[in-house]
Design a protein around this motif. Structure first.
Motif, mmCIF file in Angstrom:
data_model
loop_
_atom_site.group_PDB
_atom_site.id
_atom_site.type_symbol
_atom_site.label_atom_id
_atom_site.label_comp_id
_atom_site.label_asym_id
_atom_site.label_seq_id
_atom_site.Cartn_x
_atom_site.Cartn_y
_atom_site.Cartn_z
ATOM 1 N N ILE A 50 -58.746 -9.486 -13.933
ATOM 2 C CA ILE A 50 -59.078 -8.567 -15.012
ATOM 3 C C ILE A 50 -57.846 -8.413 -15.895
ATOM 4 C CG2 ILE A 50 -59.887 -6.277 -15.627
ATOM 5 C CD1 ILE A 50 -61.949 -7.968 -14.174
ATOM 6 N N ALA A 51 -57.969 -8.793 -17.160
ATOM 7 C CA ALA A 51 -56.842 -8.733 -18.081
ATOM 8 C C ALA A 51 -56.779 -7.407 -18.830
ATOM 9 C CB ALA A 51 -56.932 -9.880 -19.086
ATOM 10 N N VAL A 52 -57.953 -6.835 -19.141
ATOM 11 C CA VAL A 52 -58.004 -5.599 -19.917
ATOM 12 C C VAL A 52 -59.139 -4.730 -19.392
ATOM 13 C CG1 VAL A 52 -58.277 -4.567 -22.210
ATOM 14 C CG2 VAL A 52 -57.185 -6.805 -21.973
ATOM 15 N N HIS A 53 -58.855 -3.445 -19.216
ATOM 16 C CA HIS A 53 -59.887 -2.465 -18.893
ATOM 17 C C HIS A 53 -60.174 -1.661 -20.158
ATOM 18 C CE1 HIS A 53 -59.624 -3.110 -14.498
ATOM 19 N NE2 HIS A 53 -58.337 -3.315 -14.741
ATOM 20 N N GLY A 107 -52.998 -7.792 -24.304
ATOM 21 C CA GLY A 107 -53.889 -6.726 -23.878
ATOM 22 C C GLY A 107 -53.939 -5.529 -24.811
ATOM 23 N N ARG A 108 -53.325 -5.609 -25.981
ATOM 24 C CA ARG A 108 -53.370 -4.482 -26.912
ATOM 25 C C ARG A 108 -54.693 -4.494 -27.667
ATOM 26 N NH1 ARG A 108 -51.943 -3.236 -32.286
ATOM 27 N NH2 ARG A 108 -51.436 -5.435 -32.710
ATOM 28 N N ILE A 109 -55.322 -3.321 -27.743
ATOM 29 C CA ILE A 109 -56.611 -3.185 -28.421
ATOM 30 C C ILE A 109 -56.392 -2.519 -29.773
ATOM 31 C CG2 ILE A 109 -58.921 -2.173 -28.315
ATOM 32 C CD1 ILE A 109 -58.488 -2.038 -25.223
ATOM 33 N N ARG A 110 -56.908 -3.145 -30.827
ATOM 34 C CA ARG A 110 -56.806 -2.557 -32.159
ATOM 35 C C ARG A 110 -58.180 -2.560 -32.809
ATOM 36 N NH1 ARG A 110 -55.155 -3.891 -37.789
ATOM 37 N NH2 ARG A 110 -55.230 -6.130 -37.326
#
Length: 319
Positions: free
Chosen positions: A38-41, A78-81
């Motif tokens: 899992i890379a991003v939750h 993994g940064r969400i924008r």
């Protein structure tokens, strides 16, 4: 945790759409995909239930968050924008076919970074194809019927045409990237609804439009005719209950497909046989879509049924 009404509605309908096999809790046993992680939750409470994915050249994932009505990017780190949040329909989306909440669905990325994506609201003023240019604001470029549910989408780069699977009306639309009035490309019976959702995922590959039918558990191939018209539908695989979107594992016709209710990913061979290569034991939570870049597999999980841990899973494609 209090769940958004749309999560509960989608969960109830998806549960009715397929019978979940006892094997879904088993660990991965088939060859083809390895080293899942899992890379991003994502944040379920914020409506970050990822529905569809496309990839930028640098590995950034462009995704739609269904319940949040958003388009976002997820960097390799993994940064969400969030890139855009679409306006909510005046009635809250209660008339959205099958799901009864407004949702962003299919997304494709053009070579210049322009994003095309779909929005289903059950209202005539918002349902359709939307465009977001880099640094710009989202704009609807084509209206689609309010009683439809535009879902999977693909771009044919030579003709600059978008092909769109309509899960409620059981057809495939075509819309130029410049926008305008959509045309029905295929309304073949193999695309039809049988209780919940019909035509779902969609890709263009090797001279044909490929689509899935969630209700019928099938993978379909529709070749382009000499004038670009839809040819005769070929059923390439069956027995894939709750199949959502998919990706090709290379230049051939081998497919990785997301089976939403069972929290599995299936490897579908060119002869139509298939086996499970990822499961809930690997971290899947109702997967919705897949992308492949080189030897890396990207799988989005929306947690429509599990109501826990929507995520982005990465795995290695064994060739």
């Amino acid at each position: 945790m209090k769940l958004h009404k749309g999560i509960v509605t989608a969960a109830a309908l998806l549960a009715a759409a397929a019978i979940i096999s006892p094997a879904t809790a088993e660990a991965t046993t088939a060859s083809g995909v390895s080293a899942p992680r899992i890379a991003v939750h994502f944040d379920l409470a914020a409506g970050q239930q990822p529905e569809n994915i496309d990839l930028a050249p640098n590995g950034t994932a462009e995704v739609t968050f269904a319940n949040a009505r958003q388009v976002a990017e997820v960097t390799p780190g993994g940064r969400i924008r969030v890139l855009a949040t679409l306006p909510a329909p005046a009635d809250g989306g209660v008339n959205t076919p099958a799901l009864h909440f407004p949702l962003t669905t299919g997304i494709v990325r053009d070579h210049d970074g322009t994003l095309y994506f779909l929005y289903a609201t059950g209202t005539a003023d918002l349902t359709g194809v939307w465009r977001l240019r880099p640094g710009g604001t989202p704009r609807r470029i084509a209206a689609l019927p309010a009683d439809g549910l535009p879902n999977g989408m693909a771009l044919e780069p030579h003709t600059r045409t978008l092909y769109i699977a309509d899960s409620a009306l059981g057809k495939i639309w075509q819309v130029p990237t410049t926008g305008g009035t959509p045309k029905t490309w295929s309304a073949a019976p193999e695309l039809a609804v049988n209780g919940f959702l019909g035509a779902n995922g969609l890709k263009i590959h090797n001279g044909a439009v490929w689509a899935t039918n969630l209700d019928q558990g099938t993978v379909l191939r529709i070749p382009f005719g000499h004038q670009g018209e839809a040819g005769k539908v070929e059923t390439k695989a069956t027995g894939l209950a709750g199949i959502d979107d998919f990706a090709f594992a290379g230049r051939g016709d081998t497919i990785l497909a997301a089976l939403d209710p069972s929290s599995t990913v299936a490897l579908i061979r060119p002869d139509g046989t298939h086996s499970t290569v990822l499961s809930a034991a690997d971290g899947l939570r109702n997967p919705t879509s897949i992308a492949v870049r080189g030897n890396t597999v990207y799988v989005l999980s929306a947690a429509y049924l599990t109501a826990e841990d929507p995520n982005l899973l990465l795995a290695h494609l064994d060739r």
